[in-house]
Design a protein around this motif. Structure first.
Motif, PDB file in Angstrom:
ATOM      1  N   SER A 165      56.095  44.760  12.771  1.00  0.00           N
ATOM      2  CA  SER A 165      55.336  45.164  13.945  1.00  0.00           C
ATOM      3  C   SER A 165      56.159  45.008  15.218  1.00  0.00           C
ATOM      4  CB  SER A 165      54.059  44.321  14.071  1.00  0.00           C
ATOM      5  OG  SER A 165      54.368  42.961  14.252  1.00  0.00           O
ATOM      6  N   ILE A 166      55.805  45.806  16.227  1.00  0.00           N
ATOM      7  CA  ILE A 166      56.409  45.712  17.556  1.00  0.00           C
ATOM      8  C   ILE A 166      55.299  45.339  18.514  1.00  0.00           C
ATOM      9  CG2 ILE A 166      57.696  46.913  19.360  1.00  0.00           C
ATOM     10  CD1 ILE A 166      58.711  48.842  17.257  1.00  0.00           C
ATOM     11  N   GLN A 167      55.327  44.116  19.013  1.00  0.00           N
ATOM     12  CA  GLN A 167      54.272  43.624  19.885  1.00  0.00           C
ATOM     13  C   GLN A 167      54.895  42.817  21.011  1.00  0.00           C
ATOM     14  OE1 GLN A 167      50.490  42.408  17.577  1.00  0.00           O
ATOM     15  NE2 GLN A 167      52.137  41.866  16.201  1.00  0.00           N
ATOM     16  N   GLY A 168      54.200  42.776  22.158  1.00  0.00           N
ATOM     17  CA  GLY A 168      54.686  41.982  23.271  1.00  0.00           C
ATOM     18  C   GLY A 168      54.801  42.791  24.547  1.00  0.00           C
ATOM     19  N   VAL A 169      55.506  42.259  25.533  1.00  0.00           N
ATOM     20  CA  VAL A 169      55.740  42.928  26.816  1.00  0.00           C
ATOM     21  C   VAL A 169      57.089  43.629  26.723  1.00  0.00           C
ATOM     22  CG1 VAL A 169      55.959  42.611  29.303  1.00  0.00           C
ATOM     23  CG2 VAL A 169      54.367  41.189  28.003  1.00  0.00           C
ATOM     24  N   LEU A 170      57.094  44.938  26.873  1.00  0.00           N
ATOM     25  CA  LEU A 170      58.244  45.772  26.530  1.00  0.00           C
ATOM     26  C   LEU A 170      59.592  45.287  27.068  1.00  0.00           C
ATOM     27  CD1 LEU A 170      59.528  48.205  25.224  1.00  0.00           C
ATOM     28  CD2 LEU A 170      58.657  49.632  27.077  1.00  0.00           C
ATOM     29  N   PRO A 171      59.748  44.967  28.368  1.00  0.00           N
ATOM     30  CA  PRO A 171      61.077  44.582  28.857  1.00  0.00           C
ATOM     31  C   PRO A 171      61.648  43.325  28.186  1.00  0.00           C
ATOM     32  CG  PRO A 171      59.663  45.169  30.684  1.00  0.00           C
ATOM     33  CD  PRO A 171      58.780  45.079  29.468  1.00  0.00           C
ATOM     34  N   TYR A 172      60.778  42.523  27.567  1.00  0.00           N
ATOM     35  CA  TYR A 172      61.224  41.280  26.935  1.00  0.00           C
ATOM     36  C   TYR A 172      61.492  41.441  25.439  1.00  0.00           C
ATOM     37  CZ  TYR A 172      59.867  38.885  31.233  1.00  0.00           C
ATOM     38  OH  TYR A 172      59.782  38.480  32.536  1.00  0.00           O
ATOM     39  N   ILE A 173      61.252  42.634  24.898  1.00  0.00           N
ATOM     40  CA  ILE A 173      61.428  42.866  23.464  1.00  0.00           C
ATOM     41  C   ILE A 173      62.868  43.277  23.187  1.00  0.00           C
ATOM     42  CG2 ILE A 173      60.658  44.208  21.475  1.00  0.00           C
ATOM     43  CD1 ILE A 173      57.984  44.601  22.875  1.00  0.00           C
ATOM     44  N   ALA A 174      63.511  42.590  22.265  1.00  0.00           N
ATOM     45  CA  ALA A 174      64.929  42.839  21.955  1.00  0.00           C
ATOM     46  C   ALA A 174      65.111  44.228  21.340  1.00  0.00           C
ATOM     47  CB  ALA A 174      65.447  41.772  21.007  1.00  0.00           C
ATOM     48  N   PRO A 175      66.270  44.870  21.602  1.00  0.00           N
ATOM     49  CA  PRO A 175      66.525  46.222  21.082  1.00  0.00           C
ATOM     50  C   PRO A 175      66.382  46.331  19.569  1.00  0.00           C
ATOM     51  CG  PRO A 175      68.173  45.641  22.721  1.00  0.00           C
ATOM     52  CD  PRO A 175      67.371  44.409  22.470  1.00  0.00           C
ATOM     53  N   GLU A 176      66.830  45.314  18.836  1.00  0.00           N
ATOM     54  CA  GLU A 176      66.744  45.411  17.376  1.00  0.00           C
ATOM     55  C   GLU A 176      65.286  45.450  16.907  1.00  0.00           C
ATOM     56  OE1 GLU A 176      67.223  40.961  18.250  1.00  0.00           O
ATOM     57  OE2 GLU A 176      68.050  42.856  18.988  1.00  0.00           O
ATOM     58  N   VAL A 177      64.396  44.790  17.649  1.00  0.00           N
ATOM     59  CA  VAL A 177      62.973  44.819  17.302  1.00  0.00           C
ATOM     60  C   VAL A 177      62.407  46.209  17.573  1.00  0.00           C
ATOM     61  CG1 VAL A 177      60.705  43.792  17.751  1.00  0.00           C
ATOM     62  CG2 VAL A 177      62.751  42.349  17.780  1.00  0.00           C
ATOM     63  N   LEU A 178      62.846  46.838  18.676  1.00  0.00           N
ATOM     64  CA  LEU A 178      62.417  48.206  18.979  1.00  0.00           C
ATOM     65  C   LEU A 178      62.882  49.180  17.907  1.00  0.00           C
ATOM     66  CD1 LEU A 178      63.106  48.359  22.835  1.00  0.00           C
ATOM     67  CD2 LEU A 178      60.902  48.047  21.678  1.00  0.00           C
ATOM     68  N   ARG A 179      63.940  48.805  17.184  1.00  0.00           N
ATOM     69  CA  ARG A 179      64.431  49.650  16.086  1.00  0.00           C
ATOM     70  C   ARG A 179      63.754  49.302  14.759  1.00  0.00           C
ATOM     71  NH1 ARG A 179      69.664  48.637  18.738  1.00  0.00           N
ATOM     72  NH2 ARG A 179      70.356  50.602  19.667  1.00  0.00           N
ATOM     73  N   ASN A 180      62.688  48.513  14.837  1.00  0.00           N
ATOM     74  CA  ASN A 180      61.966  48.081  13.641  1.00  0.00           C
ATOM     75  C   ASN A 180      62.800  47.202  12.733  1.00  0.00           C
ATOM     76  OD1 ASN A 180      59.346  49.036  14.042  1.00  0.00           O
ATOM     77  ND2 ASN A 180      59.868  51.082  13.322  1.00  0.00           N
ATOM     78  N   LYS A 181      63.796  46.508  13.294  1.00  0.00           N
ATOM     79  CA  LYS A 181      64.516  45.478  12.560  1.00  0.00           C
ATOM     80  C   LYS A 181      63.719  44.170  12.642  1.00  0.00           C
ATOM     81  CE  LYS A 181      68.214  47.905  11.505  1.00  0.00           C
ATOM     82  NZ  LYS A 181      68.664  48.128  10.116  1.00  0.00           N
ATOM     83  N   PRO A 182      63.976  43.207  11.774  1.00  0.00           N
ATOM     84  CA  PRO A 182      63.211  41.949  11.804  1.00  0.00           C
ATOM     85  C   PRO A 182      63.366  41.212  13.137  1.00  0.00           C
ATOM     86  CG  PRO A 182      64.414  42.157   9.739  1.00  0.00           C
ATOM     87  CD  PRO A 182      64.905  43.259  10.631  1.00  0.00           C
ATOM     88  N   TYR A 183      62.308  40.587  13.553  1.00  0.00           N
ATOM     89  CA  TYR A 183      62.302  39.717  14.738  1.00  0.00           C
ATOM     90  C   TYR A 183      62.896  38.379  14.316  1.00  0.00           C
ATOM     91  CZ  TYR A 183      60.395  37.748  19.092  1.00  0.00           C
ATOM     92  OH  TYR A 183      60.236  37.164  20.326  1.00  0.00           O
ATOM     93  N   THR A 184      63.903  37.885  15.051  1.00  0.00           N
ATOM     94  CA  THR A 184      64.585  36.645  14.684  1.00  0.00           C
ATOM     95  C   THR A 184      64.651  35.691  15.875  1.00  0.00           C
ATOM     96  OG1 THR A 184      66.813  37.310  15.354  1.00  0.00           O
ATOM     97  CG2 THR A 184      66.060  38.053  13.175  1.00  0.00           C
TER      98      THR A 184
END
Length: 411
Positions: free
Chosen positions: A245-264
């Motif tokens: 999933s991609i959740q949160g406030v957009l400017p704070y979301i890491a690029p890899e998460v925006l690419r649907n990679k795992p959140y780490t």
């Protein structure tokens, strides 16, 4: 890992002489128990709980959760208490954020009182897995850098339930920055970052990811102490939600998460870089842009906030490392407290204007650089910095990806 087992994370309560998570002159929760509950509390300390005692929440799931925290209590301030509305006074509505309403008030019992905040989550009259998850994780995360969670009560309005937490006099970090920005020194900023990185580390040591790490979820009390709050999206590292999933406030979301990679853990290092920038700018990142698909694609292209004039080079250098598109090139999350602590003296010199920003250029010491290379979490199949046609189609076709992203108007 239970961080309360480490004596460095607790002190001795000056009232009851037992271990306490908060500083020794802070709230001793044992004194807020009613006389009948004090006896039960003493039994609990001997790992004997009175199963016949009735908690008056009206919800079996909440009752069991409260009893579990009391049974496993290790300190005088680390259990959850059911608090009757009759013991709460001066309740005032403060604000609404996400899916919660926030109130301030006073908790009174046994001629004692303390200022508290109430967090009322929408539809919490029906305790589902998500709401219970937030209650359990917030309690599990208890430490000196996590906003204290005292108890549960009924909402001042309606049938929903409310979390009782410590009142943070200055509100969230964004409000604090705006209020004190003209007075903030570089030393002040780096001290905030030290506390934030320690709070993040305490979560990571418990195999948890906050997943919603930004200035509105960081609170500041009257003593300028920094607390992490809002664990509604917090998940174990191995949870399916971390990778789906991609959740949160957009400017704070890491690029890899925006690419649907795992959140780490390294994804939260990226979030820290945006907090670093906000500390220098007195405004949220990309506040002049709509938080939409176009901004997400621009971030994937490498768009970052412009460095604020007057920011010391040593600060800028670390900030840019933290917002690198490649998680492998960001400082390891576990090393951030050490990195920020080593910047203290440079910040003091910058505040005294005895050293120019060009002279005070900071780079990671060799030993930290080496540790970072071996400890960082990375991806073998990391996409390039630019976005592909398939990525654009992904964002355009998957409208649900941004359902939970907060949209902030430009200022």
């Amino acid at each position: 890992m239970d961080i309360l087992d480490d004596s460095k994370n607790t002190s001795i309560c000056m009232q009851c002489n037992q271990r306490i998570i908060n500083y020794s002159n802070q709230l001793c929760r044992k004194q807020f128990l009613s006389p009948s509950r004090i006896n039960e509390y003493s039994k609990i300390r001997g790992v004997q709980i009175n199963q016949e005692n009735k908690i008056e929440s009206g919800n079996l799931i909440i009752d069991e959760f409260i009893k579990e925290t009391q049974l496993n209590s290790k300190c005088c301030d680390d259990f959850i208490e059911w608090v009757s509305c009759s013991n709460l006074e001066n309740i005032k509505y403060l604000t609404f954020g996400g899916n919660s309403k926030i109130y301030s008030g006073t908790w009174k019992l046994n001629q004692l009182s303390t200022n508290i905040a109430l967090k009322v989550t929408k539809n919490s009259n029906n305790i589902n897995d998500n709401i219970l998850n937030e209650l359990k994780i917030h309690h599990k995360c208890r430490s000196q850098n996590i906003i204290p969670f005292y108890g549960i009560t009924k909402s001042p309005e309606g049938d929903e339930y409310a979390m009782i937490i410590k009142h943070a006099e200055h509100g969230d970090l964004r409000n604090y920055i705006r209020k004190f920005f003209p007075k903030l020194t570089w030393t002040d900023r780096i001290k905030i970052l030290i506390e934030l990185s320690k709070a993040l580390n305490s979560l990571h040591q418990m195999n948890l990811l906050h997943m919603d790490f930004h200035c509105k979820n960081i609170l500041v009390d009257e003593a300028d102490r920094i607390f992490l709050s809002d664990f509604g999206l917090c998940q174990p590292i191995d949870s399916e939600m971390v990778s789906s999933s991609i959740q949160g406030v957009l400017p704070y979301i890491a690029p890899e998460v925006l690419r649907n990679k795992p959140y780490t853990k390294q994804s939260e290092v990226y979030s820290i870089s945006m907090i670093m920038w906000e500390l220098t700018s007195n405004k949220p990142p990309f506040s002049n842009k709509h938080h939409d698909v176009e901004l997400a694609l621009s971030i994937l292209d490498g768009l970052r906030p412009n460095t604020v004039e007057g920011t010391p080079d040593f600060y800028t250098n670390i900030m840019k490392q933290c917002w690198d598109s490649d998680p492998l090139k960001r400082p390891d999350a576990s090393l951030l407290p050490k990195i920020f602590e080593e910047m203290i003296e440079l910040c003091k010199m910058a505040d005294d204007k005895t050293v120019s920003s060009k002279v005070a250029f900071y780079s990671l010491p060799p030993q930290i650089e080496s540790e970072r290379e071996t400890k960082s979490f990375g991806f073998d199949n990391m996409l390039p910095a630019y976005h592909s046609e398939s990525e654009e189609k992904l964002f355009m076709s998957n409208e649900n990806s941004f359902v939970d992203i907060d949209i902030e108007p430009g200022i």
